[in-house]
Write a protein that holds these residues in place. Sequence first.
Motif, short mmCIF file in Angstrom:
data_model
loop_
_atom_site.label_atom_id
_atom_site.label_comp_id
_atom_site.label_asym_id
_atom_site.label_seq_id
_atom_site.Cartn_x
_atom_site.Cartn_y
_atom_site.Cartn_z
N GLY A 39 6.75 -39.19 116.86
CA GLY A 39 7.93 -38.63 116.22
C GLY A 39 9.12 -38.54 117.15
O GLY A 39 9.09 -39.04 118.28
N PRO A 40 10.20 -37.89 116.72
CA PRO A 40 11.42 -37.80 117.52
C PRO A 40 11.35 -36.66 118.53
O PRO A 40 10.54 -35.74 118.40
N GLN A 41 12.26 -36.70 119.49
CA GLN A 41 12.31 -35.63 120.50
C GLN A 41 12.64 -34.29 119.86
O GLN A 41 12.18 -33.24 120.32
N THR A 42 13.40 -34.28 118.78
CA THR A 42 13.77 -33.02 118.13
C THR A 42 12.58 -32.30 117.52
O THR A 42 12.67 -31.10 117.22
N SER A 43 11.46 -32.98 117.33
CA SER A 43 10.25 -32.36 116.78
C SER A 43 9.15 -32.18 117.83
O SER A 43 8.04 -31.77 117.50
N ALA A 77 8.56 -40.56 122.80
CA ALA A 77 7.64 -41.23 123.72
C ALA A 77 8.07 -41.09 125.18
O ALA A 77 7.25 -40.81 126.06
N GLY A 78 9.35 -41.29 125.46
CA GLY A 78 9.83 -41.21 126.83
C GLY A 78 9.63 -39.84 127.44
O GLY A 78 9.31 -39.71 128.64
N HIS A 79 9.81 -38.79 126.65
CA HIS A 79 9.61 -37.43 127.15
C HIS A 79 8.15 -37.17 127.46
O HIS A 79 7.81 -36.52 128.47
N ASP A 101 14.19 -50.01 128.09
CA ASP A 101 15.64 -49.80 128.20
C ASP A 101 16.17 -49.58 126.78
O ASP A 101 16.40 -50.55 126.04
N PRO A 102 16.34 -48.33 126.36
CA PRO A 102 16.69 -48.06 124.96
C PRO A 102 18.18 -48.21 124.62
O PRO A 102 18.58 -47.85 123.52
N GLU A 123 17.41 -36.46 122.59
CA GLU A 123 17.56 -37.34 123.74
C GLU A 123 16.46 -38.39 123.76
O GLU A 123 15.28 -38.08 123.56
N ILE A 124 16.83 -39.63 124.00
CA ILE A 124 15.87 -40.73 124.09
C ILE A 124 15.79 -41.17 125.55
O ILE A 124 16.79 -41.58 126.13
N LEU A 125 14.60 -41.09 126.13
CA LEU A 125 14.41 -41.44 127.53
C LEU A 125 13.73 -42.80 127.66
O LEU A 125 12.87 -43.16 126.85
N PRO A 126 14.10 -43.59 128.68
CA PRO A 126 13.42 -44.86 128.93
C PRO A 126 11.99 -44.62 129.41
O PRO A 126 11.67 -43.57 129.98
#
Length: 302
Positions: A39-43, A77-79, A101-102, A123-126
């Motif tokens: 899922g997304p970082q916000t969740s 995923a990156g987090h 590299d997003p 936030e989306i992390l590589p």
Amino acid sequence: MAIIATGLDYADVRFRGYPGIIATGILHGRAGLALVDPGPQTSLATLTAELRERGMSTRDVTELVVTHIHLDHSGAAGHLVRENPAITVYVHAIGAPHLIDPSRLLASASKLYGADMQRLWGEILPIPAANVRALQGGERITAAGRALRVAYTPGHAKHHVSYLDEASGLAFVGDTLGIRRAPGTYVMPPAPPPDIDLDAWFESVRRILAWKPSSVFLTHFGPFDHPSSHADELVARLEEWAGLASALLGRTELSDAQRCGRFVEDVRRDLRRRMSAEDAEGYERSGRIDYSWTGLARALSK
């Protein structure tokens, strides 16, 4: 706890505070802990809490099994990898560079979501390249000690793969078999731009059914039995929506905004004819109808 079978359950990550929008598959056993579509970082805080309730931690995760790189599936995923650098991330080869590299992924998503990017996805992390395992389809991988077969299943996205858990017969199908909210039978085809390919999508449905799965797991939302009848419902609706979009594209007297509005009105009317207003709103939260107009119109115009 939503148990599917021994060693298999899932968490509702309550996207934007709503239940029944995004489900993360949980594979667990002595060999480790794997998450299907985190899922997304916000969740992520909700996912972390759900794991804690099961006596698990994100530090226990050994694999992330990603069906495709859309941010509602892979954004956290990156987090997770930053917190636990031992995690292996499985993803299709087309999507792998965009997890490493997003920047291009974020640029593309920003065109669709605009000012809502941060609010929706955070936030989306590589992810370091060493953590990523690129798939083509046809492989057999191991996640949390469980054998998973991999199939390339584009149509919704060109970087989409599905996974069959061999022990249970459960197929994790991401968005390829649509959106469905229990206990209903309505299946919505999420068709956002830019990768919709109807012929590929129909072939991907056939590829999943060729596994003869006992059940299917949708990221939106959860497990369902009777895969064949479920797939029939998805295909019928996708054909119906494509026909509606095609007819509207032929209405040259209408602007694109008017065509989109007519498409949304027709689909929304059909939803409310088949279910309660509350359930219809749940489907719209899971997959925006105007985005599906854009994706189908783009595909049909090529």
